[in-house]
Design a protein around this motif. Structure first.
Motif, PDB file in Angstrom:
ATOM      1  N   ASP A 177      34.071  43.852  16.789  1.00 48.57           N
ATOM      2  CA  ASP A 177      33.569  43.153  17.969  1.00 48.57           C
ATOM      3  C   ASP A 177      32.433  42.214  17.602  1.00 48.57           C
ATOM      4  O   ASP A 177      31.746  41.692  18.461  1.00 48.57           O
ATOM      5  N   THR A 178      32.233  41.968  16.311  1.00 49.97           N
ATOM      6  CA  THR A 178      31.209  41.058  15.850  1.00 49.97           C
ATOM      7  C   THR A 178      31.844  39.753  15.421  1.00 49.97           C
ATOM      8  O   THR A 178      32.815  39.758  14.681  1.00 49.97           O
ATOM      9  N   ILE A 202      35.560  44.844  27.041  1.00 49.18           N
ATOM     10  CA  ILE A 202      34.123  44.736  26.784  1.00 49.18           C
ATOM     11  C   ILE A 202      33.654  43.296  26.986  1.00 49.18           C
ATOM     12  O   ILE A 202      32.644  43.038  27.648  1.00 49.18           O
ATOM     13  N   PHE A 203      34.413  42.352  26.434  1.00 46.42           N
ATOM     14  CA  PHE A 203      33.996  40.955  26.566  1.00 46.42           C
ATOM     15  C   PHE A 203      34.200  40.423  27.977  1.00 46.42           C
ATOM     16  O   PHE A 203      33.463  39.538  28.416  1.00 46.42           O
ATOM     17  N   VAL A 219      24.571  43.114  24.191  1.00 47.08           N
ATOM     18  CA  VAL A 219      24.420  44.070  23.094  1.00 47.08           C
ATOM     19  C   VAL A 219      25.790  44.634  22.737  1.00 47.08           C
ATOM     20  O   VAL A 219      26.555  45.044  23.610  1.00 47.08           O
ATOM     21  N   PHE A 220      26.117  44.644  21.434  1.00 46.01           N
ATOM     22  CA  PHE A 220      27.357  45.246  20.976  1.00 46.01           C
ATOM     23  C   PHE A 220      27.292  46.761  21.110  1.00 46.01           C
ATOM     24  O   PHE A 220      26.219  47.342  21.265  1.00 46.01           O
ATOM     25  N   THR A 221      28.445  47.409  20.983  1.00 44.43           N
ATOM     26  CA  THR A 221      28.485  48.859  21.144  1.00 44.43           C
ATOM     27  C   THR A 221      27.718  49.597  20.050  1.00 44.43           C
ATOM     28  O   THR A 221      27.371  50.760  20.219  1.00 44.43           O
ATOM     29  N   LEU A 243      23.809  36.692  20.886  1.00 42.10           N
ATOM     30  CA  LEU A 243      23.742  35.549  21.789  1.00 42.10           C
ATOM     31  C   LEU A 243      24.980  34.696  21.534  1.00 42.10           C
ATOM     32  O   LEU A 243      25.162  34.171  20.442  1.00 42.10           O
ATOM     33  N   MET A 244      25.842  34.563  22.542  1.00 44.69           N
ATOM     34  CA  MET A 244      27.067  33.776  22.418  1.00 44.69           C
ATOM     35  C   MET A 244      27.304  33.029  23.723  1.00 44.69           C
ATOM     36  O   MET A 244      26.956  33.520  24.804  1.00 44.69           O
TER      37      MET A 244
END
Length: 208
Positions: A11-12, A85-86, A141-143, A149-150
């Protein structure tokens, strides 16, 4: 049945060339909802469809290809969770996931229905967002706790590329058991979404 778990960080955003965001470019116009109404919507989201892959998966005999079927289900489940998630990040909402895959393997029919709903959500979302909003950066914030920041455009691009990556993995598993994987390429999705493009071939070339 317990999930196998995916160890790699998916997810990165990858450290891709600077022009990666232009692969699935959105229009530059600043008119509200212009992206959703323009012909570029399939370009934005052509990689989201899982229908053909799930049809192939449904045809597998769990008694003969149980291991391969389980592996593909886990890949689809993981891809779906990341898409969910996104989708939450895009609307600044809580997604409720603590990891990028579920702990328990979902039932196939349950997963298929959930994936279909998520695949519909993204085109519907584009009907509500302007190109100005697409370029707006959002912090989340990712899991695993990393702060990110995107822009919304970058997030949509990530979802499409991420899904295509894992469908490719699934297709490789199918090929290894002599099941023809879906014809899952950008050009195919694009021309299925915009069949009028193929009509151009029946016209006389310029200057003929």
């Amino acid at each position: 049945m317990r999930g196998c778990g995916l160890a790699m960080r998916v997810d990165t955003p990858s450290h891709s060339p600077e022009n990666i965001n232009n692969i699935l470019a959105f229009p530059e116009k600043d008119t509200d909802h212009e992206c959703a109404r323009s012909g570029s919507q399939p370009v934005c989201l052509s990689g989201l469809g899982h229908d053909e892959l799930l049809e192939k998966l449904a045809s597998l005999d769990p008694h003969v290809h149980g291991k391969e079927r389980q592996a593909v289900i886990r890949l689809v489940d993981h891809s779906h969770v990341v898409s969910r998630i996104f989708s939450a990040h895009l609307v600044d909402a809580s997604h409720g996931y603590s990891a990028a895959t579920t702990e328990d393997t979902p039932a196939f029919d349950e997963l298929r229905a959930a994936v279909a709903a998520t695949d519909r959500w993204y085109p519907d979302y584009l009907e509500t967002v302007s190109s100005r909003q697409l370029s707006e950066p959002l912090a989340f914030v990712f899991t695993d706790g990393d702060k990110v920041l995107m822009s919304r455009q970058e997030m949509l691009t990530h979802v499409v590329l991420h899904g295509g990556y894992h469908r490719g993995e699934a297709g490789r598993i199918l090929a290894q058991i002599s099941v023809m994987p879906p014809w899952d390429t950008f050009a195919v999705h694009l021309h299925r979404a915009e069949p009028s493009r193929r009509l151009q071939m029946s016209r006389e070339p310029p200057g003929a």
